[in-house]
Design an enzyme around this catalytic site. Structure first.
Site, PDB file in Angstrom:
ATOM      1  N   ILE A 295       0.829  -1.204   0.000  1.00 52.58           N
ATOM      2  CA  ILE A 295       0.000   0.000   0.000  1.00 52.58           C
ATOM      3  C   ILE A 295       0.867   1.260   0.000  1.00 52.58           C
ATOM      4  O   ILE A 295       1.977   1.251   0.533  1.00 52.58           O
ATOM      5  CB  ILE A 295      -0.986   0.002   1.193  1.00 52.58           C
ATOM      6  N   CYS A 296       0.336   2.298  -0.623  1.00 53.82           N
ATOM      7  CA  CYS A 296       0.896   3.638  -0.600  1.00 53.82           C
ATOM      8  C   CYS A 296       2.261   3.691  -1.289  1.00 53.82           C
ATOM      9  O   CYS A 296       2.357   3.441  -2.482  1.00 53.82           O
ATOM     10  CB  CYS A 296       0.953   4.142   0.841  1.00 53.82           C
ATOM     11  N   HIS A 297       3.348   3.991  -0.567  1.00 53.77           N
ATOM     12  CA  HIS A 297       4.688   4.077  -1.137  1.00 53.77           C
ATOM     13  C   HIS A 297       5.404   2.724  -1.160  1.00 53.77           C
ATOM     14  O   HIS A 297       6.508   2.619  -1.694  1.00 53.77           O
ATOM     15  CB  HIS A 297       5.539   5.081  -0.351  1.00 53.77           C
TER      16      HIS A 297
END
Length: 180
Positions: free
Chosen positions: A105-107
């Site tokens: 998730i995300c970065h």
């Protein structure tokens, strides 16, 4: 199922660790905190220090084969530290080579880019990673959650903390398929 949650010693976005961890636990799985150093990790709420969490296993001593799946929480600093650690990158790559599901998730996809496992895959992330993913041969999409099965394993990705419910639902569904 034992699920590895891989984080750097600091920089993980706390909610992206704790919500998936609790979802895995509530579903009857065994979450295991794996990091590049023993002791504790320091989580963050954006740029502010949050809670610390005890490390269960150290990457380099932990084997991908002892886990059914991998979760990579985000935060900006967390995957940046991980992608600079050869043992962490190898650990991630092993999940792909062994056909085990991975959720990021995300970065967190920065670590996937470094492991050279996004080529030919479709995934999402925090929008600033879009060029990195494309340059690594992946196809970036702007979706709440993306499940990609165009490879040796299933890859589940989401963009940001607002996507956590969909992210947890998706990876739990995929992980339960593998456990069945």
């Amino acid at each position: 199922m034992r699920i590895a949650f891989l984080t750097a010693p600091e920089g993980v976005e706390q909610v992206e660790l704790t919500e998936p961890w609790q979802a895995a636990k509530d579903a009857g799985h065994e979450p295991v905190l794996v990091s590049t150093r023993s002791g504790e990790i320091q989580a963050f709420n954006h740029l502010d220090k949050a809670d610390t969490f005890p490390v269960d296993e150290v990457v380099g001593e932990a084997a991908a084969g002892s886990f059914g799946a991998l979760v990579l929480p985000g935060g900006v600093a967390n995957p940046d530290f991980l992608r600079m650690d050869g043992k962490a990158v190898s650990f991630v790559k092993d999940f792909f080579e062994q056909g085990r599901p991975v959720a990021a998730i995300c970065h967190a996809p920065w670590t996937l880019v470094e492991a050279d496992v996004v080529r030919g895959r479709e995934l999402t992330s925090w929008p600033s990673l879009r060029t990195d993913i494309r340059n690594a041969g992946g196809t970036w999409v702007d979706e709440q959650v993306k499940i990609c099965d165009h490879g040796t394993n299933k890859l589940i990705t989401s963009r940001k903390p607002d996507d956590l419910k969909a992210f947890c639902d998706a990876f739990l569904h995929v992980f339960s398929e593998g456990a069945g």
